[in-house]
Enzyme design. Structure first.
Site, short mmCIF file in Angstrom:
data_model
loop_
_atom_site.label_atom_id
_atom_site.label_comp_id
_atom_site.label_asym_id
_atom_site.label_seq_id
_atom_site.Cartn_x
_atom_site.Cartn_y
_atom_site.Cartn_z
N ASN A 127 -5.88 -2.62 1.80
CA ASN A 127 -5.91 -4.07 1.91
C ASN A 127 -7.60 -4.67 2.12
OD1 ASN A 127 -3.31 -4.61 2.13
ND2 ASN A 127 -3.25 -4.44 4.36
N ARG A 186 0.81 -1.38 -0.01
CA ARG A 186 -0.06 0.02 -0.05
C ARG A 186 1.11 1.35 -0.12
NH1 ARG A 186 -3.19 -0.50 5.17
NH2 ARG A 186 -1.20 -1.60 5.69
#
Length: 124
Positions: free
Chosen positions: A63, A45
């Site tokens: 996520n 990320r």
């Protein structure tokens, strides 16, 4: 009489030299992306956020509980395609097995946090 690339009469050399022909890659597109593989616990990320900002894209990444990473990329088509290529490689330690990318309207996707161009969102 000179004509610029858009077919307009150019009244000065300066106007003629600074008129740009629009390219198809200037079109803004938005893609919803699901990235599969070893993509959680490896900084995916944070890497995605850095890469997206480097490509001057807007969007978000998060996520998902199923072990995938979900992202939205919006910007010039050329930059979005470059970001999708980068996602296939991912950060060190990741192992991308598949990427699903689908066109979406900007309003259909989770927006970045207010005041940010690209955000890391909470897990869903």
């Amino acid at each position: 009489r000179r004509v610029d690339p858009m077919g307009h009469a150019a009244h000065s050399r300066r106007l003629f030299l600074h008129t740009r022909v629009p390219r198809m890659t200037d079109a803004v597109i938005t893609r919803h992306v699901v990235i599969r593989g070893r993509v959680q616990g490896v900084g995916f990320r944070y890497w995605t956020q850095r890469e997206a900002l480097r490509h001057d894209l807007q969007g978000s990444v998060r996520n998902r509980r199923d072990g995938t990473v979900e992202a939205t990329f919006s910007g010039p088509a050329e930059a979005v395609w470059a970001m999708l290529d980068a996602c296939h490689r991912g950060p060190a330690g990741s192992a991308v097995s598949a990427i699903e990318a689908a066109p979406k309207a900007w309003g259909e996707m989770p927006p970045p946090h207010q005041g940010e161009r690209f955000s890391i969102l909470s897990t869903v």
